[in-house]
Design an enzyme around this catalytic site. Sequence first.
Site, PDB file in Angstrom:
ATOM      1  N   HIS A  85     -28.796 -23.873   0.458  1.00 18.89           N
ATOM      2  CA  HIS A  85     -28.920 -23.462  -0.949  1.00 18.89           C
ATOM      3  C   HIS A  85     -27.560 -23.219  -1.594  1.00 18.89           C
ATOM      4  CE1 HIS A  85     -31.026 -21.950  -4.464  1.00 18.89           C
ATOM      5  NE2 HIS A  85     -30.281 -20.856  -4.449  1.00 18.89           N
ATOM      6  N   SER A 116     -30.792 -22.577  -9.410  1.00 24.25           N
ATOM      7  CA  SER A 116     -31.492 -21.487  -8.751  1.00 24.25           C
ATOM      8  C   SER A 116     -32.230 -20.613  -9.781  1.00 24.25           C
ATOM      9  CB  SER A 116     -30.501 -20.682  -7.909  1.00 24.25           C
ATOM     10  OG  SER A 116     -31.153 -19.822  -7.015  1.00 24.25           O
ATOM     11  N   ASP A 154     -34.332 -26.410   1.613  1.00 22.79           N
ATOM     12  CA  ASP A 154     -33.925 -25.305   0.745  1.00 22.79           C
ATOM     13  C   ASP A 154     -35.187 -24.538   0.388  1.00 22.79           C
ATOM     14  OD1 ASP A 154     -33.157 -23.561  -1.241  1.00 22.79           O
ATOM     15  OD2 ASP A 154     -32.014 -25.027  -2.397  1.00 22.79           O
TER      16      ASP A 154
END
Length: 326
Positions: A290, A169, A259
């Site tokens: 996610h 991320s 996502d």
Amino acid sequence: MNAAGRKGRKSGRGVLRLLIVLIVVLLLALVALVAWYLLAGRVPAPPPGPGPEPERPSAQPASCPDVQVVAIPGTWESSAIDDPFNPGANPASLMLNITRPLQAQFEGQRAEVYTVPYVAQFSNPVALPPDGQMSYNKSRGEGTARASEAMSAMHANCPLTTFMLLGFSQGAVIAGDLASSIGEGTGPVPADLVLGVGLIADGRREPGTAQIVGTPVPGVGAELSLGGLKVPGMTMTGARPGGFGSLGDRVVDICAPSDGICDAPPNAFKPANFLASLARIGEYVNNPVHAMYNSFVVDQNGTTATQWMTNWAADKVRSAPTPAHE
């Protein structure tokens, strides 16, 4: 003075007071807005790359690891004061599902696993009152600086140590940005010392710049989808110029379908793409994908994203050179 005159004067003073109050409110709002911009920060420039590479020695100190694995957690999964060798700021951090198995497989002499401690926050830029979080720009800058410093220090003391970069991320954005600078020759370590770069849910994911693991997705990273958006503290920086340069064949990318961080509609701000982008909005609403990469399966053997990344990184470590010691 008659009653009408006195009433007019009072009315005039009331209007004047109201104007003064409005001016003060506007000035305070302007000051707050300026402060917001200053505190939120812009995307910081990347740390300067190394100078001319000196001739490498034939051996390095015995205290040096053969490989340094640099792992960068995602948003809210780290802390600026976390222990880089035994992180505990967030026991549910996704990266722990990769770093802990690697630490269990390899002694520190073979592979030092360093988890970058940084604030890892993402302030809501329109929250009223402010949410007290550090802005994305500043958090990302801090993570980039700390990862770069760790790699630079290792290379200065251990010139034969090789590197792995892993990120999830926000951490994947940082790891990918570092990989891009290394591949372009401006990063903290020489490109030939990087064994591999593993990115999960990269917010700057650009198809064709890395090796895809799992089923390809149609979208791009959110920073490409929203490229050009500049809200105080949150700048969408678009694609990485030059991709990953000479590291392109050593970067692997995992992105789960729908996502919104890595599978967002391309060029969402272009009028011609509005309808296509709107059609995908429903995929992202209340979608927990996610947060589910520890169970997201990427191959026919049932291997999850974190298992795959662990196995891949372990193979790289096993096949890495073993430098001689002084």
